[in-house]
Each structure stands twice: as structure tokens, then as C-alpha cells.
Scaffold this motif. Structure first.
Motif, short mmCIF file in Angstrom:
data_model
loop_
_atom_site.label_atom_id
_atom_site.label_comp_id
_atom_site.label_asym_id
_atom_site.label_seq_id
_atom_site.Cartn_x
_atom_site.Cartn_y
_atom_site.Cartn_z
N MET A 59 36.40 41.35 51.21
CA MET A 59 34.94 41.42 51.14
C MET A 59 34.47 42.84 50.84
SD MET A 59 33.33 38.75 53.89
CE MET A 59 34.22 39.31 55.33
N ALA A 60 35.15 43.84 51.38
CA ALA A 60 34.78 45.23 51.11
C ALA A 60 34.95 45.56 49.63
CB ALA A 60 35.60 46.17 51.98
N ILE A 61 36.07 45.16 49.08
CA ILE A 61 36.33 45.41 47.65
C ILE A 61 35.30 44.68 46.80
CG2 ILE A 61 37.98 45.00 45.77
CD1 ILE A 61 40.21 45.57 47.89
N ALA A 62 34.96 43.45 47.17
CA ALA A 62 33.95 42.69 46.41
C ALA A 62 32.59 43.37 46.49
CB ALA A 62 33.87 41.26 46.94
N ALA A 63 32.21 43.87 47.67
CA ALA A 63 30.92 44.56 47.82
C ALA A 63 30.87 45.83 46.99
CB ALA A 63 30.66 44.89 49.30
N ILE A 64 31.95 46.58 46.99
CA ILE A 64 32.02 47.81 46.19
C ILE A 64 31.92 47.47 44.71
CG2 ILE A 64 33.53 49.72 45.51
CD1 ILE A 64 34.59 49.58 48.48
N ALA A 65 32.63 46.43 44.29
CA ALA A 65 32.58 46.01 42.89
C ALA A 65 31.16 45.60 42.50
CB ALA A 65 33.55 44.85 42.65
N LEU A 66 30.48 44.86 43.35
CA LEU A 66 29.11 44.45 43.05
C LEU A 66 28.18 45.66 42.88
CD1 LEU A 66 28.72 41.39 45.44
CD2 LEU A 66 28.50 41.34 42.95
N ALA A 67 28.31 46.64 43.76
CA ALA A 67 27.47 47.84 43.65
C ALA A 67 27.76 48.60 42.36
CB ALA A 67 27.68 48.74 44.86
N LEU B 1 27.29 43.06 55.53
CA LEU B 1 26.86 42.58 56.85
C LEU B 1 27.85 41.56 57.41
CD1 LEU B 1 23.03 42.31 56.21
CD2 LEU B 1 24.17 43.91 57.76
N ALA B 2 28.46 40.78 56.53
CA ALA B 2 29.45 39.78 56.97
C ALA B 2 30.79 40.41 57.33
CB ALA B 2 29.65 38.74 55.88
N LEU B 3 31.15 41.52 56.72
CA LEU B 3 32.48 42.11 56.95
C LEU B 3 32.52 43.10 58.10
CD1 LEU B 3 32.94 45.27 55.77
CD2 LEU B 3 32.67 44.10 53.63
N ILE B 4 31.38 43.48 58.62
CA ILE B 4 31.36 44.43 59.73
C ILE B 4 31.82 43.73 61.01
CG2 ILE B 4 29.85 45.83 61.22
CD1 ILE B 4 28.23 46.49 58.72
N PRO B 5 32.71 44.35 61.75
CA PRO B 5 33.16 43.75 63.02
C PRO B 5 32.14 44.00 64.14
CG PRO B 5 34.37 45.76 62.61
CD PRO B 5 33.49 45.54 61.41
N ARG C 73 29.70 53.42 58.10
CA ARG C 73 29.10 52.08 57.98
C ARG C 73 27.58 52.16 58.11
NH1 ARG C 73 30.28 48.39 63.24
NH2 ARG C 73 30.48 50.40 64.22
N TRP C 74 27.09 53.02 59.04
CA TRP C 74 25.65 53.12 59.25
C TRP C 74 24.96 53.77 58.05
CZ3 TRP C 74 23.96 49.96 62.60
CH2 TRP C 74 24.75 49.61 63.68
N LEU C 75 25.63 54.71 57.41
CA LEU C 75 25.06 55.33 56.20
C LEU C 75 25.00 54.30 55.07
CD1 LEU C 75 26.88 58.76 56.47
CD2 LEU C 75 24.44 58.31 56.84
N ILE C 76 26.03 53.48 54.97
CA ILE C 76 26.04 52.42 53.95
C ILE C 76 24.89 51.45 54.20
CG2 ILE C 76 27.31 50.37 53.17
CD1 ILE C 76 29.87 52.07 53.56
N LEU C 77 24.73 51.04 55.44
CA LEU C 77 23.63 50.11 55.77
C LEU C 77 22.28 50.75 55.49
CD1 LEU C 77 24.97 48.47 59.04
CD2 LEU C 77 24.74 47.41 56.78
N LEU C 78 22.11 52.01 55.84
CA LEU C 78 20.86 52.72 55.60
C LEU C 78 20.53 52.76 54.10
CD1 LEU C 78 18.56 54.66 56.70
CD2 LEU C 78 20.13 56.50 56.12
N PHE C 79 21.50 53.21 53.31
CA PHE C 79 21.23 53.34 51.87
C PHE C 79 21.21 51.98 51.17
CE2 PHE C 79 22.61 57.71 52.78
CZ PHE C 79 21.47 58.36 52.31
N VAL D 149 37.43 40.13 66.75
CA VAL D 149 37.32 41.27 65.83
C VAL D 149 36.22 42.25 66.21
CG1 VAL D 149 38.27 39.98 63.88
CG2 VAL D 149 35.80 40.09 64.17
N GLY D 150 35.37 41.90 67.15
CA GLY D 150 34.21 42.73 67.49
C GLY D 150 34.60 44.12 67.97
N ARG D 151 33.82 45.10 67.54
CA ARG D 151 34.00 46.49 67.94
C ARG D 151 32.68 47.06 68.40
NH1 ARG D 151 38.44 49.10 64.13
NH2 ARG D 151 40.11 47.75 64.81
N ALA D 152 32.72 48.20 69.02
CA ALA D 152 31.50 48.86 69.48
C ALA D 152 30.62 49.27 68.30
CB ALA D 152 31.86 50.09 70.30
#
Length: 153
Positions: free
Chosen positions: A94-102, A134-138, A12-18, A145-148
């Protein structure tokens, strides 16, 4: 399963970075009327590659998770539970939609010849994908749904 979830969390952090890199390059290209350079192509490509890796990890988690499998067995009950609904439906869609948009954005950029239009297309598609991500990250603190921020292996 915890290790796979940890890797999913790290990617997730690599995705956010790039993703941020691709969007910032697009903003600079649009505002500065810069040519669409190799760095712009690489930023979008790495964003898409890590999204694809995350998708594969997510598919494994989706089908291996006993919680998700239980939710799929009783979708009516899962829709009434914020956490189950998030991971079973919202996070996944939302993940599938984000991948499709990219992917759509990269395909459109390849077909364009005008540098300004390439930057604008990158900004629109990569920007929308990043907003969805950013919306789909817990995020920590999200109810049910929150995670560390970082995994503990």
C-alpha cells in the motif's frame, strides 16, 4: 533501530499534514474554479517529498528488521500471522501504491494546461494516495498491528 522507527513514525504526521493540505487545496480549486497556483504546486510537491523520505526510511526498516527478515524466511507462516503479514506485505504494497499515485499525479499535473483539470487530477491522485496512507498506518487499537500515535525514543 528504535530511533529509525521513531523517525518513520514522525514523518507519517508530515505526510498526513501535507497530504491533507494538497487534497484540501484541490477541493477548493475544483469547487471554487480557482487557478492552479504556486501553493497548489508546493502542497503536492511537499506531499511527494515526504512520501519519498518515508519510503527511504521504510526500506531501511524493512531490511534491518529482524522480524521482517524472519517473516521473509518463512512466508507461509508469515501469511498466517496478522502482524507479520501486515508489515511484510500489506503495509509495504500500500505504501508503494500511495507513492506511485502521488508521483503519477504530479507528472500528469505538470503536463496539463487547464487549471480545472489540474485540480481534478490532484484531487483524484492525491486523494487516493491519502486514503491508502490512512489505511496503511498502524493506528492504535488495530488488532495485532496497532502502534502508539507518537514514538518514544
Amino acid at each position: 533501530m528504535q530511533t529509525l522507527l521513531g523517525i518513520h513514525s514522525i514523518v507519517r504526521w508530515l505526510i498526513l499534514l501535507f497530504g491533507v493540505w494538497a487534497v484540501l487545496r484541490a477541493i477548493m480549486g475544483v469547487s471554487g474554479r480557482k487557478p492552479y497556483a504556486a501553493g497548489d504546486t508546493k502542497a503536492g510537491l511537499f506531499f511527494m517529498i515526504f512520501l519519498d523520505i518515508q519510503f527511504l526510511l521504510g526500506i531501511l526498516l524493512f531490511f534491518m528488521s529482524p522480524i521482517v527478515q524472519g517473516a521473509l524466511g518463512n512466508m507461509g507462516e508469515a501469511m498466517g500471522n496478522k502482524g507479520l503479514r501486515f508489515y511484510t506485505v500489506e503495509h509495504t504494497i500500500m505504501a508503494i501504491a500511495a507513492i506511485a499515485l502521488a508521483h503519477i499525479g504530479r507528472a500528469k499535473i505538470k503536463k496539463l494546461s487547464d487549471d480545472q483539470r489540474k485540480h481534478k487530477t490532484a484531487l483524484i491522485f492525491f486523494g487516493l494516495a491519502l486514503v491508502l496512507i490512512l489505511a496503511l498506518i498502524p493506528w492504535p487499537g488495530r488488532e495485532a498491528v496497532g502502534r502508539a500515535l507518537f514514538p518514544s525514543f
